[in-house]
Design an enzyme around this catalytic site. Structure first.
Site, short mmCIF file in Angstrom:
data_model
loop_
_atom_site.label_atom_id
_atom_site.label_comp_id
_atom_site.label_asym_id
_atom_site.label_seq_id
_atom_site.Cartn_x
_atom_site.Cartn_y
_atom_site.Cartn_z
N ARG A 44 0.83 -1.21 0.00
CA ARG A 44 0.00 0.00 0.00
C ARG A 44 0.86 1.26 0.00
O ARG A 44 0.52 2.27 -0.63
CB ARG A 44 -0.95 -0.01 1.21
CG ARG A 44 -1.98 1.09 1.13
CD ARG A 44 -3.15 0.88 2.08
NE ARG A 44 -4.29 1.68 1.67
CZ ARG A 44 -4.80 2.71 2.37
NH1 ARG A 44 -4.30 3.02 3.54
NH2 ARG A 44 -5.81 3.39 1.91
N HIS A 48 0.44 4.12 -2.78
CA HIS A 48 0.07 5.51 -2.47
C HIS A 48 1.17 6.50 -2.82
O HIS A 48 0.89 7.67 -3.09
CB HIS A 48 -0.32 5.64 -1.00
CG HIS A 48 -1.75 5.27 -0.74
ND1 HIS A 48 -2.50 5.81 0.27
CD2 HIS A 48 -2.57 4.42 -1.39
CE1 HIS A 48 -3.73 5.28 0.23
NE2 HIS A 48 -3.79 4.43 -0.75
N HIS A 172 -6.26 -6.04 -3.47
CA HIS A 172 -7.08 -6.20 -2.26
C HIS A 172 -7.23 -7.67 -1.86
O HIS A 172 -7.95 -7.98 -0.92
CB HIS A 172 -8.44 -5.50 -2.43
CG HIS A 172 -8.32 -4.01 -2.27
ND1 HIS A 172 -9.33 -3.13 -2.51
CD2 HIS A 172 -7.26 -3.25 -1.86
CE1 HIS A 172 -8.92 -1.88 -2.27
NE2 HIS A 172 -7.66 -1.94 -1.88
N TRP A 188 -10.51 -8.61 2.96
CA TRP A 188 -11.26 -8.99 1.75
C TRP A 188 -11.29 -10.51 1.57
O TRP A 188 -12.22 -11.04 0.98
CB TRP A 188 -10.62 -8.35 0.52
CG TRP A 188 -10.76 -6.87 0.43
CD1 TRP A 188 -11.76 -6.18 -0.22
CD2 TRP A 188 -9.87 -5.85 0.94
NE1 TRP A 188 -11.55 -4.83 -0.12
CE2 TRP A 188 -10.40 -4.59 0.57
CE3 TRP A 188 -8.69 -5.89 1.67
CZ2 TRP A 188 -9.79 -3.38 0.91
CZ3 TRP A 188 -8.08 -4.68 2.03
CH2 TRP A 188 -8.62 -3.44 1.65
FE1 CCH Z 1 -6.41 -0.31 -1.45
N1 CCH Z 1 -7.33 0.19 0.28
N2 CCH Z 1 -7.67 0.89 -2.48
N3 CCH Z 1 -5.37 -0.66 -3.15
N4 CCH Z 1 -5.07 -1.37 -0.39
C1 CCH Z 1 -7.00 -0.24 1.53
C2 CCH Z 1 -6.03 -1.15 1.86
C3 CCH Z 1 -5.16 -1.69 0.93
C4 CCH Z 1 -8.73 1.58 -1.96
C5 CCH Z 1 -9.04 1.72 -0.62
C6 CCH Z 1 -8.39 1.05 0.40
C7 CCH Z 1 -5.66 -0.16 -4.39
C8 CCH Z 1 -6.82 0.51 -4.75
C9 CCH Z 1 -7.73 1.01 -3.84
C10 CCH Z 1 -4.01 -2.06 -0.92
C11 CCH Z 1 -3.53 -2.00 -2.22
C12 CCH Z 1 -4.17 -1.29 -3.23
C13 CCH Z 1 -7.88 0.37 2.48
C14 CCH Z 1 -7.83 0.16 3.98
C15 CCH Z 1 -8.73 1.16 1.78
C16 CCH Z 1 -9.87 2.00 2.35
C17 CCH Z 1 -6.75 1.06 4.60
C18 CCH Z 1 -6.66 0.86 6.09
O1 CCH Z 1 -7.67 1.11 6.76
O2 CCH Z 1 -5.59 0.47 6.57
C19 CCH Z 1 -9.51 2.14 -3.03
C20 CCH Z 1 -10.77 2.98 -2.87
C21 CCH Z 1 -8.90 1.80 -4.18
C22 CCH Z 1 -9.40 2.14 -5.53
O3 CCH Z 1 -9.05 1.52 -6.51
C23 CCH Z 1 -4.59 -0.47 -5.29
C24 CCH Z 1 -4.53 -0.04 -6.75
C25 CCH Z 1 -3.65 -1.17 -4.56
C26 CCH Z 1 -2.30 -1.71 -5.00
C27 CCH Z 1 -2.01 -2.04 -6.24
C28 CCH Z 1 -3.44 -2.91 0.10
C29 CCH Z 1 -2.29 -3.90 -0.08
C30 CCH Z 1 -4.17 -2.68 1.27
C31 CCH Z 1 -3.97 -3.34 2.63
C32 CCH Z 1 -3.11 -2.48 3.52
C33 CCH Z 1 -2.92 -3.04 4.89
O4 CCH Z 1 -2.43 -2.28 5.73
O5 CCH Z 1 -3.22 -4.20 5.16
#
Ligand code: CCH
Length: 307
Positions: A44, A48, A172, A188
């Site tokens: 993530r 970002h 996700h 998820w």
């Molecule tokens: Fe995502 N993501 N993401 N995401 N994401 C969150 C967590 C992860 C969105 C929203 C969220 C991508 C696209 C999107 C990861 C990778 C990717 C969370 C929870 C939200 C909300 C954050 C928290 O509370 O810690 C949205 C909207 C989009 C739209 O497309 C993309 C693209 C990627 C990478 C290629 C990953 C990995 C996580 C898990 C992080 C963790 O701390 O476990």
């Protein structure tokens, strides 16, 4: 500049990079953290850092590692990513020649591979130079409470198409939402530290059973709770349910996105190939290279902050 450091913009050699990657591999196992792995939050962080890119203004992107500073790091969308940066800090101290921007992005490729995912091509040479005038404004990262139009607005700005949006969303499969970071809650898939196409399969498998719920903070998300698990006896450990964000659900309600969800659910190899290509593209957004592959900045300085 430390001795043996590559010149600004020059990628570390494979020989220099190998111990860095080994150090990332060694830190992934974190029994006390989340589901036992630093991998998801590292993925993530890289996403970002890169996902602020705007192709019209050529601003944002992973070069510069601007999230170290409040202006970008304090974006509420980046809440929680300080944990990822903290995991990597000892590696930066041990190998000062690698820029933060390179470290954050290469660490995600190591994490994806170690969690069973594809090998993502990666090129180094990013610098840690931040030009204040070009720090991306807040609000460039997607908002999970929205739908397909929003996803297209955000990802078309970076230069991605519908297929690439769906492939990227497959990340996700990893990690979870934290109430104290995004406000959403839960994971998820059942095994959130293993990279697979399970996310796509579950979107389709439980279609019609994903229930919209409103959390105490007012945010809405979709949950699936297995009836047997939900009905566990008092005192018995209940397995937590699974969740989807409104943006995740839009991938099956929008027909163009859905066609790709169906392909990736049916064919993990195809998903892995497409994810590797699109994640590599994401990590290169906004990075200008000369004919030798060296990263070119306006001032060609290694590190600094111009305001
Ligand atoms: Fe995502 N993501 N993401 N995401 N994401 C969150 C967590 C992860 C969105 C929203 C969220 C991508 C696209 C999107 C990861 C990778 C990717 C969370 C929870 C939200 C909300 C954050 C928290 O509370 O810690 C949205 C909207 C989009 C739209 O497309 C993309 C693209 C990627 C990478 C290629 C990953 C990995 C996580 C898990 C992080 C963790 O701390 O476990």
């Amino acid at each position: 500049m430390p001795q043996n450091a590559p010149a600004p913009g020059v990628a570390p050699t494979a020989e220099q990079l190998e111990p860095v990657k080994a150090a990332v591999r060694a830190l992934l196992h974190q029994p006390e953290y989340d589901d036992g792995s630093a991998g998801p939050v590292l993925v993530r962080l890289a996403w970002h850092s890169a996902g602020t890119y705007c192709k019209e203004t050529n601003t944002g992107g992973s070069n510069g590692a601007g999230m170290r500073y409040e202006k970008e790091g304090g974006d509420p969308a980046n809440a929680g990513l300080q944990h990822a940066r903290a995991f990597l800090e000892p590696i930066k101290s041990q190998f000062p020649f690698i820029s933060y921007a390179d470290l954050w992005t290469v660490a995600a490729t190591v994490a994806v591979a170690e969690m069973g995912g594809p090998s993502v091509p990666w090129q180094g040479g990013r610098t840690d130079y931040v030009d204040d005038a070009k720090v991306p404004p807040r609000g460039r990262l997607p908002d999970g409470a929205q739908g397909a139009d929003h996803l297209r607005f955000i990802f078309y700005r970076m230069g991605f198409n519908d297929q690439e949006i769906v492939a990227l969303s497959g990340a996700h499969n990893l990690g979870r939402c934290h109430g104290d970071r995004s406000g959403f809650e839960g994971k998820w898939v059942n095994n959130p530290t293993r990279f697979s196409n399970q996310y796509f399969k579950l979107l389709l498998k439980f279609e019609g059973e994903w229930k919209k719920t409103t959390l105490a903070n007012g945010l809405q998300q979709f949950v699936y709770v297995d009836e047997d698990l939900a009905g566990a006896e008092e005192g018995e450990e209940k397995e937590e349910g699974l969740m989807m964000l409104p943006t995740d659900m839009s991938l099956i309600s929008d027909p163009k996105f859905r066609a790709w969800v169906e392909k990736y659910a049916a064919d993990q190899d195809l998903f892995f190939r497409d994810f590797a290509a699109v994640f590599a593209k994401l990590l290169e957004l906004g990075i200008r290279r000369d004919a030798e592959g060296r990263v070119v900045n306006d001032d060609n300085v290694e590190d600094g902050y111009r305001s």
